[in-house]
Motif scaffolding. Structure first.
Motif, short mmCIF file in Angstrom:
data_model
loop_
_atom_site.label_atom_id
_atom_site.label_comp_id
_atom_site.label_asym_id
_atom_site.label_seq_id
_atom_site.Cartn_x
_atom_site.Cartn_y
_atom_site.Cartn_z
N ILE A 242 0.85 -1.19 0.00
CA ILE A 242 0.00 0.00 0.00
C ILE A 242 0.89 1.24 0.00
O ILE A 242 1.69 1.44 0.92
CB ILE A 242 -0.93 0.01 1.22
N PHE A 243 0.73 2.08 -1.02
CA PHE A 243 1.49 3.32 -1.15
C PHE A 243 0.61 4.50 -0.76
O PHE A 243 -0.61 4.47 -0.95
CB PHE A 243 1.99 3.51 -2.58
N VAL A 244 1.24 5.54 -0.24
CA VAL A 244 0.52 6.80 0.00
C VAL A 244 0.40 7.51 -1.34
O VAL A 244 1.42 7.77 -1.99
CB VAL A 244 1.27 7.68 1.02
N PRO A 245 -0.81 7.85 -1.80
CA PRO A 245 -1.00 8.36 -3.17
C PRO A 245 -0.65 9.84 -3.34
O PRO A 245 -0.78 10.37 -4.44
CB PRO A 245 -2.49 8.13 -3.41
N ASN B 227 8.50 8.95 -0.59
CA ASN B 227 7.30 8.19 -0.94
C ASN B 227 7.57 7.14 -2.00
O ASN B 227 6.66 6.76 -2.75
CB ASN B 227 6.20 9.15 -1.42
N ASP B 228 8.82 6.65 -2.07
CA ASP B 228 9.15 5.66 -3.09
C ASP B 228 8.80 4.24 -2.64
O ASP B 228 8.53 3.37 -3.47
CB ASP B 228 10.64 5.73 -3.43
N ASP B 229 8.84 3.99 -1.34
CA ASP B 229 8.59 2.65 -0.81
C ASP B 229 7.14 2.53 -0.32
O ASP B 229 6.52 3.54 0.04
CB ASP B 229 9.54 2.35 0.36
N PRO B 230 6.61 1.30 -0.28
CA PRO B 230 5.24 1.13 0.23
C PRO B 230 5.14 1.54 1.69
O PRO B 230 6.05 1.28 2.49
CB PRO B 230 4.97 -0.36 0.04
N ALA B 231 4.04 2.18 2.03
CA ALA B 231 3.83 2.61 3.42
C ALA B 231 3.52 1.43 4.33
O ALA B 231 4.01 1.36 5.46
CB ALA B 231 2.71 3.64 3.47
#
Length: 372
Positions: free
Chosen positions: A80-83, A209-213
């Motif tokens: 899950i990534f922060v959009p 913000n490159d890695d999944p949260a």
């Protein structure tokens, strides 16, 4: 003189009686001990503290032991990534927590989310204006004050406004933008949080913000990734049967097959990786756990007398088994173990087929014989 001889005879008789009494006591004591030991062994066997197994002739299976690690099945892993950029709040999960599909994980207050919300509001206003203009042009067309072209243009304006609104709504939905200036992170599947890189009141920027949260994995099925040394590569093939054990659950054996052979060697360790896919309904296998993988290789063709490996006791450089002689007697016997595989020890000497040995808690019998 005659009196002295009588005294000597009386003393001799008394001495013989004493010796006889001591012998009788010792005999009774030995019988009592033997009876007590037999009763103790009967209790152990009937209470299932110990168990017996029969020695049988078995075809010798060869195997290769590999070191492996439990990892997530990537088909059951969600990252899950922060959009957008923004401030993290309402973070409600930690690593190891179980989550359900759709559960709220965190909220990100974001200017980008606010811009999309503003865009949606503007799109709604544009739709209302376009629809009003279309109704007006339609009324004027009926009175002959507007042409077909004017009505078509008004209709087109309504369609374009609705399409833009739909586009903005879909983008907001994809990114999890809520009704306010927030991006809402929810869990796409049920599973466990296996990694987390965001914290409450932290700020997510374009540079961070490159890695999944958050990473969530469903552990109903897992992978075992094992290393095969270069010298053993030719021995391992897809669909080879394997037995997997772990230090955490020494009594549990997980059965599976080699699911994939990675045809690439690690440049540093000079090992090739293989993958075993295992069902994990009880959740015993956890990511990062060390595993021992026993790969069954080709059958050698020869047969030897075999017993469960749990029946073999190693003592002072020698191997022993406890053999049942009769219902109340077990004897320690030295054996020669030449191979161990698949939970069995193959013997070259010391035991015959169909003889019974203690295969569970054999050390209890072994120690009782030593203490006799």
């Amino acid at each position: 003189m005659r009196g002295n001889k009588q005294i000597e005879k009386m003393m001799e008789k008394n001495y013989i009686c004493v010796l006889a009494g001591i012998f009788i006591c010792l005999s009774c004591s030995t019988r009592d001990k033997q009876s007590a030991r037999e009763q103790h062994l009967d209790v152990l066997e009937k209470s299932h503290v110990v168990a017996l197994s029969t020695a049988k002739m078995r075809t010798v299976d060869d195997e290769l032991v590999l070191n492996g690690t439990v990892t997530c099945d990537e088909s059951l892993l969600r990252k899950i990534f922060v959009p957008c950029t923004g401030k993290v709040t309402h973070l409600r999960v930690e690593i190891g927590d179980r989550v359900s599909a759709g559960q709220l994980l965190a909220v990100v207050h974001s200017e980008e989310a606010a811009d999309y919300r503003k865009g949606l509001n503007e799109a709604d206003a544009e739709i209302r204006l376009a629809q009003r203009d279309y109704r007006m042009q339609s009324d004027m067309h009926q009175s002959g004050m507007a042409s077909d072209k004017d009505v078509a243009a008004a209709r087109e304006r309504v369609l374009v406004a609705k399409a833009e609104r739909q586009r903005l709504q879909e983008v907001a939905s994809i990114n999890g933008y809520g009704r306010r200036s927030d991006a809402v992170l929810t869990s796409p599947i049920s599973g466990y949080v296996i990694d987390k890189r965001i914290y409450n009141d932290s700020y997510v920027s374009d540079q961070t913000n490159d890695d999944p949260a958050i990473e969530i994995a469903d552990l109903k099925r897992v992978w075992i990734i094992a290393d095969v040394y270069e010298s053993d590569i030719a021995k391992v093939h897809p669909q080879a049967a394997v037995r997997v054990t772990t230090m955490a659950y020494p009594g549990e054996v997980f059965l599976g097959r080699v699911d994939k052979v990675y045809s690439v060697l690690d440049s540093e360790s000079k090992t090739m990786k293989v993958r075993i896919c295992l069902d994990n309904p009880r959740g015993f296998l956890k990511p990062g756990m060390f595993a021992s993988v026993q790969v069954r290789l080709s059958v050698s063709g020869r047969s030897l007398c075999a017993v469960p490996s749990s029946a073999v006791i190693f003592e002072n450089g020698h191997d022993y088994v406890m053999v049942k002689q009769n219902p109340h007697e077990f004897r320690r016997r030295e054996v020669k173990v030449v191979h161990t595989a698949g939970g069995y020890s193959y013997l070259a000497a010391g035991l015959l087929p169909d003889e019974k040995v203690v295969s569970k808690n054999a050390l209890l019998y072994f120690n009782s014989r030593e203490n006799e």
